[in-house]
Design a protein around this motif. Structure first.
Motif, PDB file in Angstrom:
ATOM      1  N   ARG A   5       7.603 -25.143  51.693  1.00  0.00           N
ATOM      2  CA  ARG A   5       7.525 -23.832  52.186  1.00  0.00           C
ATOM      3  C   ARG A   5       7.635 -22.724  51.175  1.00  0.00           C
ATOM      4  O   ARG A   5       7.438 -21.706  51.246  1.00  0.00           O
ATOM      5  CB  ARG A   5       8.502 -23.453  53.320  1.00  0.00           C
ATOM      6  N   VAL A   6       7.974 -23.259  49.841  1.00  0.00           N
ATOM      7  CA  VAL A   6       8.158 -22.131  48.850  1.00  0.00           C
ATOM      8  C   VAL A   6       7.416 -22.584  47.651  1.00  0.00           C
ATOM      9  O   VAL A   6       7.033 -23.660  47.530  1.00  0.00           O
ATOM     10  CB  VAL A   6       9.674 -22.388  48.313  1.00  0.00           C
ATOM     11  N   ARG A   7       6.914 -21.449  47.030  1.00  0.00           N
ATOM     12  CA  ARG A   7       6.058 -21.605  45.949  1.00  0.00           C
ATOM     13  C   ARG A   7       6.633 -20.884  44.749  1.00  0.00           C
ATOM     14  O   ARG A   7       7.103 -19.673  45.156  1.00  0.00           O
ATOM     15  CB  ARG A   7       4.680 -21.495  45.951  1.00  0.00           C
ATOM     16  N   ALA A   8       6.408 -21.108  43.394  1.00  0.00           N
ATOM     17  CA  ALA A   8       6.723 -20.232  42.237  1.00  0.00           C
ATOM     18  C   ALA A   8       5.615 -19.149  42.215  1.00  0.00           C
ATOM     19  O   ALA A   8       4.337 -19.768  41.943  1.00  0.00           O
ATOM     20  CB  ALA A   8       6.889 -21.058  41.227  1.00  0.00           C
ATOM     21  N   CYS A   9       5.929 -18.042  42.137  1.00  0.00           N
ATOM     22  CA  CYS A   9       4.859 -16.833  42.269  1.00  0.00           C
ATOM     23  C   CYS A   9       4.148 -16.918  40.566  1.00  0.00           C
ATOM     24  O   CYS A   9       3.011 -16.735  40.603  1.00  0.00           O
ATOM     25  CB  CYS A   9       5.239 -15.698  42.383  1.00  0.00           C
ATOM     26  N   ASN A  10       5.064 -17.109  39.561  1.00  0.00           N
ATOM     27  CA  ASN A  10       4.404 -16.880  38.305  1.00  0.00           C
ATOM     28  C   ASN A  10       3.761 -17.990  37.947  1.00  0.00           C
ATOM     29  O   ASN A  10       3.324 -17.992  36.691  1.00  0.00           O
ATOM     30  CB  ASN A  10       5.501 -16.260  37.404  1.00  0.00           C
ATOM     31  N   THR A  11       3.701 -18.974  38.723  1.00  0.00           N
ATOM     32  CA  THR A  11       2.486 -19.988  38.153  1.00  0.00           C
ATOM     33  C   THR A  11       1.276 -20.090  38.633  1.00  0.00           C
ATOM     34  O   THR A  11       0.566 -20.805  38.602  1.00  0.00           O
ATOM     35  CB  THR A  11       3.413 -21.448  38.458  1.00  0.00           C
ATOM     36  N   ALA A  12       1.113 -18.961  39.635  1.00  0.00           N
ATOM     37  CA  ALA A  12      -0.005 -18.934  40.442  1.00  0.00           C
ATOM     38  C   ALA A  12      -1.189 -18.098  39.599  1.00  0.00           C
ATOM     39  O   ALA A  12      -2.381 -18.134  40.185  1.00  0.00           O
ATOM     40  CB  ALA A  12       0.214 -18.254  41.694  1.00  0.00           C
ATOM     41  N   PHE A  13      -0.861 -17.682  38.729  1.00  0.00           N
ATOM     42  CA  PHE A  13      -1.774 -16.637  37.949  1.00  0.00           C
ATOM     43  C   PHE A  13      -2.250 -17.144  36.675  1.00  0.00           C
ATOM     44  O   PHE A  13      -1.394 -17.554  35.835  1.00  0.00           O
ATOM     45  CB  PHE A  13      -1.363 -15.381  37.835  1.00  0.00           C
ATOM     46  N   GLN A  14      -3.496 -17.093  35.932  1.00  0.00           N
ATOM     47  CA  GLN A  14      -3.671 -17.246  34.562  1.00  0.00           C
ATOM     48  C   GLN A  14      -3.389 -16.048  33.770  1.00  0.00           C
ATOM     49  O   GLN A  14      -4.085 -14.973  33.863  1.00  0.00           O
ATOM     50  CB  GLN A  14      -5.061 -17.700  34.579  1.00  0.00           C
ATOM     51  N   HIS A  15      -2.706 -16.338  32.888  1.00  0.00           N
ATOM     52  CA  HIS A  15      -2.295 -15.422  31.607  1.00  0.00           C
ATOM     53  C   HIS A  15      -2.210 -15.967  30.230  1.00  0.00           C
ATOM     54  O   HIS A  15      -2.204 -17.111  30.192  1.00  0.00           O
ATOM     55  CB  HIS A  15      -0.907 -14.454  32.133  1.00  0.00           C
ATOM     56  N   LYS A  16      -2.168 -15.190  29.234  1.00  0.00           N
ATOM     57  CA  LYS A  16      -2.054 -15.788  28.070  1.00  0.00           C
ATOM     58  C   LYS A  16      -0.649 -16.214  27.963  1.00  0.00           C
ATOM     59  O   LYS A  16       0.197 -15.796  28.563  1.00  0.00           O
ATOM     60  CB  LYS A  16      -2.558 -14.939  26.900  1.00  0.00           C
ATOM     61  N   SER A  17      -0.490 -17.038  26.936  1.00  0.00           N
ATOM     62  CA  SER A  17       1.013 -17.833  26.740  1.00  0.00           C
ATOM     63  C   SER A  17       1.837 -16.777  26.600  1.00  0.00           C
ATOM     64  O   SER A  17       3.093 -16.979  26.795  1.00  0.00           O
ATOM     65  CB  SER A  17       0.887 -18.637  25.685  1.00  0.00           C
ATOM     66  N   ALA A  18       1.664 -15.666  25.883  1.00  0.00           N
ATOM     67  CA  ALA A  18       2.867 -14.739  25.576  1.00  0.00           C
ATOM     68  C   ALA A  18       3.517 -14.041  26.944  1.00  0.00           C
ATOM     69  O   ALA A  18       4.454 -13.572  27.203  1.00  0.00           O
ATOM     70  CB  ALA A  18       2.313 -13.757  24.672  1.00  0.00           C
ATOM     71  N   HIS A  19       2.482 -14.038  27.897  1.00  0.00           N
ATOM     72  CA  HIS A  19       3.205 -13.427  29.266  1.00  0.00           C
ATOM     73  C   HIS A  19       3.315 -14.527  30.278  1.00  0.00           C
ATOM     74  O   HIS A  19       3.755 -14.229  31.441  1.00  0.00           O
ATOM     75  CB  HIS A  19       1.551 -12.676  29.930  1.00  0.00           C
ATOM     76  N   ILE A  20       3.360 -15.703  29.728  1.00  0.00           N
ATOM     77  CA  ILE A  20       3.728 -16.660  30.688  1.00  0.00           C
ATOM     78  C   ILE A  20       5.087 -17.325  30.488  1.00  0.00           C
ATOM     79  O   ILE A  20       5.881 -17.532  31.477  1.00  0.00           O
ATOM     80  CB  ILE A  20       2.982 -17.987  30.649  1.00  0.00           C
ATOM     81  N   THR A  21       5.442 -17.348  28.966  1.00  0.00           N
ATOM     82  CA  THR A  21       6.748 -17.682  28.734  1.00  0.00           C
ATOM     83  C   THR A  21       7.906 -16.965  28.928  1.00  0.00           C
ATOM     84  O   THR A  21       7.815 -15.482  28.894  1.00  0.00           O
ATOM     85  CB  THR A  21       6.788 -17.908  27.048  1.00  0.00           C
TER      86      THR A  21
END
Length: 112
Positions: A5-21
């Motif tokens: 029932r739960v998901r990680a929100c910040n894995t759902a969007f495409q961003h460059k690696s500086a905004h993912i790490t």
């Protein structure tokens, strides 16, 4: 059951690696030998914002921001949520109910 029932929100969007790490650190660079003091940086995504899976349509954006004024090696993670559609996301599905005309049942001979 809760994990479905739960998901990680910040894995759902495409961003460059500086905004993912979300975490930066250093590790010893062994390619220069055992006595070397050279280090190299490494980056990892270890901080997450969890939300309900059924509220996925409310998410607008999620990413990490660097340069915040904290004394930490972690970056802040921010998720933008559109609260205007929260009633659509949590609306229960309509059930099809069959309605009978009880007056017609009592008066019509063909239906009886």
């Amino acid at each position: 059951w809760y994990q479905r029932r739960v998901r990680a929100c910040n894995t759902a969007f495409q961003h460059k690696s500086a905004h993912i790490t979300t975490y930066t650190g250093t590790v010893k660079d062994w390619s220069y030998g055992r006595r070397s003091k050279n280090t190299k940086d490494f980056y990892s995504q270890i901080d997450y914002i969890l939300c309900r899976r059924r509220s996925k349509s409310m998410l607008v954006n999620s990413r990490s921001y660097r340069g915040t004024t904290t004394d930490s090696d972690h970056r802040i993670v921010i998720t933008k949520v559109n609260l205007g559609i929260r009633f659509k996301a949590f609306k229960r599905p309509k059930t099809n109910t069959i309605k009978y005309d009880s007056g017609r049942l009592a008066s019509d001979k063909d239906v009886q």
